[in-house]
Design an enzyme around this catalytic site. Sequence first.
Site, PDB file in Angstrom:
ATOM      1  N   ASN A  30      -3.624   8.570   4.899  1.00 22.55           N
ATOM      2  CA  ASN A  30      -2.536   8.094   5.329  1.00 22.55           C
ATOM      3  C   ASN A  30      -2.178   8.041   6.942  1.00 22.55           C
ATOM      4  O   ASN A  30      -1.677   7.037   7.535  1.00 22.55           O
ATOM      5  CB  ASN A  30      -1.046   8.670   4.905  1.00 22.55           C
ATOM      6  CG  ASN A  30      -0.977   8.618   3.122  1.00 22.55           C
ATOM      7  OD1 ASN A  30      -1.563   7.605   2.628  1.00 22.55           O
ATOM      8  ND2 ASN A  30      -0.456   9.507   2.678  1.00 22.55           N
TER       9      ASN A  30
ATOM     10  N   HIS B 222       0.580   4.457  -2.451  1.00 21.17           N
ATOM     11  CA  HIS B 222       0.233   5.771  -1.981  1.00 21.17           C
ATOM     12  C   HIS B 222       1.319   6.854  -2.456  1.00 21.17           C
ATOM     13  O   HIS B 222       1.112   7.941  -2.477  1.00 21.17           O
ATOM     14  CB  HIS B 222       0.125   5.759  -0.472  1.00 21.17           C
ATOM     15  CG  HIS B 222      -1.521   5.281   0.007  1.00 21.17           C
ATOM     16  ND1 HIS B 222      -2.165   5.780   1.057  1.00 21.17           N
ATOM     17  CD2 HIS B 222      -2.215   4.523  -0.909  1.00 21.17           C
ATOM     18  CE1 HIS B 222      -3.311   5.422   1.109  1.00 21.17           C
ATOM     19  NE2 HIS B 222      -3.569   4.556  -0.103  1.00 21.17           N
TER      20      HIS B 222
ATOM     21  N   HIS C 166      -6.693  -5.942  -2.087  1.00 19.10           N
ATOM     22  CA  HIS C 166      -7.624  -6.004  -0.869  1.00 19.10           C
ATOM     23  C   HIS C 166      -7.694  -7.186  -0.497  1.00 19.10           C
ATOM     24  O   HIS C 166      -8.844  -7.460   0.267  1.00 19.10           O
ATOM     25  CB  HIS C 166      -8.763  -4.991  -1.236  1.00 19.10           C
ATOM     26  CG  HIS C 166      -8.562  -3.532  -1.182  1.00 19.10           C
ATOM     27  ND1 HIS C 166      -9.545  -2.744  -1.512  1.00 19.10           N
ATOM     28  CD2 HIS C 166      -7.494  -3.038  -0.733  1.00 19.10           C
ATOM     29  CE1 HIS C 166      -8.934  -1.613  -1.198  1.00 19.10           C
ATOM     30  NE2 HIS C 166      -7.569  -1.617  -1.000  1.00 19.10           N
TER      31      HIS C 166
ATOM     32  N   ARG D 202       0.774  -1.205   0.039  1.00 14.60           N
ATOM     33  CA  ARG D 202      -0.126  -0.160  -0.122  1.00 14.60           C
ATOM     34  C   ARG D 202       0.909   1.159   0.110  1.00 14.60           C
ATOM     35  O   ARG D 202       0.674   2.233  -0.426  1.00 14.60           O
ATOM     36  CB  ARG D 202      -0.941   0.034   1.251  1.00 14.60           C
ATOM     37  CG  ARG D 202      -2.084   1.149   1.264  1.00 14.60           C
ATOM     38  CD  ARG D 202      -2.883   0.897   2.237  1.00 14.60           C
ATOM     39  NE  ARG D 202      -4.018   1.738   2.301  1.00 14.60           N
ATOM     40  CZ  ARG D 202      -4.352   2.771   3.244  1.00 14.60           C
ATOM     41  NH1 ARG D 202      -3.460   2.516   4.657  1.00 14.60           N
ATOM     42  NH2 ARG D 202      -5.319   3.610   3.065  1.00 14.60           N
TER      43      ARG D 202
END
Length: 360
Positions: free
Chosen positions: A137, A107, A237, A103
């Site tokens: 975040n 990001h 996910h 992740r």
Amino acid sequence: MATKLAALVVLVAFLAGPAACEGVTICFNGWLRLPLLNTLLCRGSGIPRKPAPPPSGLGLVYGYYNYNSSTSRSYCPGAEGIVRGAVEKAVAANRGIGAGLIRLFFHDCFVRGCDASVLLTTTNSKNSDTEREGPPNKNSLRGFEVIEEAKAAIEAVCPNTVSCADIVAFAARDASYILSDRRINIAMPGGRYDGRESFATETDQLPGPFSNTAQLQESFTAKGLNSEAMIALSGAHTIGSARCMFFSSRFPEMDPAFAAKLKGQCNGNDNTNVDQDYMTPDVLDKQYYQNVIDNKVLFTSDAVLSSTETIKEVKENANMPEAWERKFERAMENMGKIEVKTIGNQQGAEIRKVCSRVNN
Ligand code: HEM
């Protein structure tokens, strides 16, 4: 009253993402649950923006640090091995950190390109509200210490040579490999430089859990990634966890038994974390797509993938796991090419000494 209204407008302007906001219409980028308001105000996602061209990754090279020349400034043949070692150790202790590293890469790349801006706490502009403080975040991203540990070990053998942006990319590749039981092996080139700026407000470019299909597609096309890539990457996910605040409003829309189980786990607490994939929570596999079909996913942004426009691709990924694995590999590699800085100081970039702060 006027002050309150002004404050509200400022808040709305802050939260309204450019990906979902056009002209005078204010839309929400999916990190807030305002579906009715969004539908009323935004009608789809506003006027579609011009898609960005696919990321070229010009200047990136496979095995960049293995380049065998005494004149090469980027020679550090042990670098990728050091990252692999740090990731293996961290994931062996806690598989959730592997999810965090994947992740972190997403990001990083979606905001200012893959330039490790997501790691900064001290920037060139000396602002304290860096990307780490942004709503997507804060209190959420994890795995920073793995990057710092790898960086410190690399600096000890090859100072000023290996960028934090490349370490983030290699760590995501390695975490994907380990968590997929070695089925997903991403070809990840290196050669990125580190940025010197990072702003919390820019994290509004990240799609949010309440995004609809149009908003999802818009935020991915803005980065040069098509719908197939968006759907392939959403398969991430199938690992890691999420807080109840992002899905508790959806209980009535979910499969009833699934919703009942989640309700019990959340127990009314918005900050409780639950597994994203109730079947194989620690394995990067195609289970996510079966969960979308079965209405057993957490976010609006997951559930909308069962819409007419995207269900065919979801079913293909559910039924042909190997094909999805190749799509995931390709999409991760392409994500690693978004807006990269590869010519160092000509782009105001550098090789950081410590990943959380610019050199000076
Ligand atoms: C499609 C749009 C996406 C949305 C709206 C979205 C949103 C979210 C949200 C809200 C969370 C939970 C955060 C929390 O509770 O603190 C999450 C977790 C996660 N996301 Fe996404 N995400 C998206 C795409 C992606 C992509 C492209 C990747 C990677 C390729 C990814 C990987 C992950 C992982 C691995 C986790 C679990 C992290 C952990 O356990 O530390 N997501 N995502």
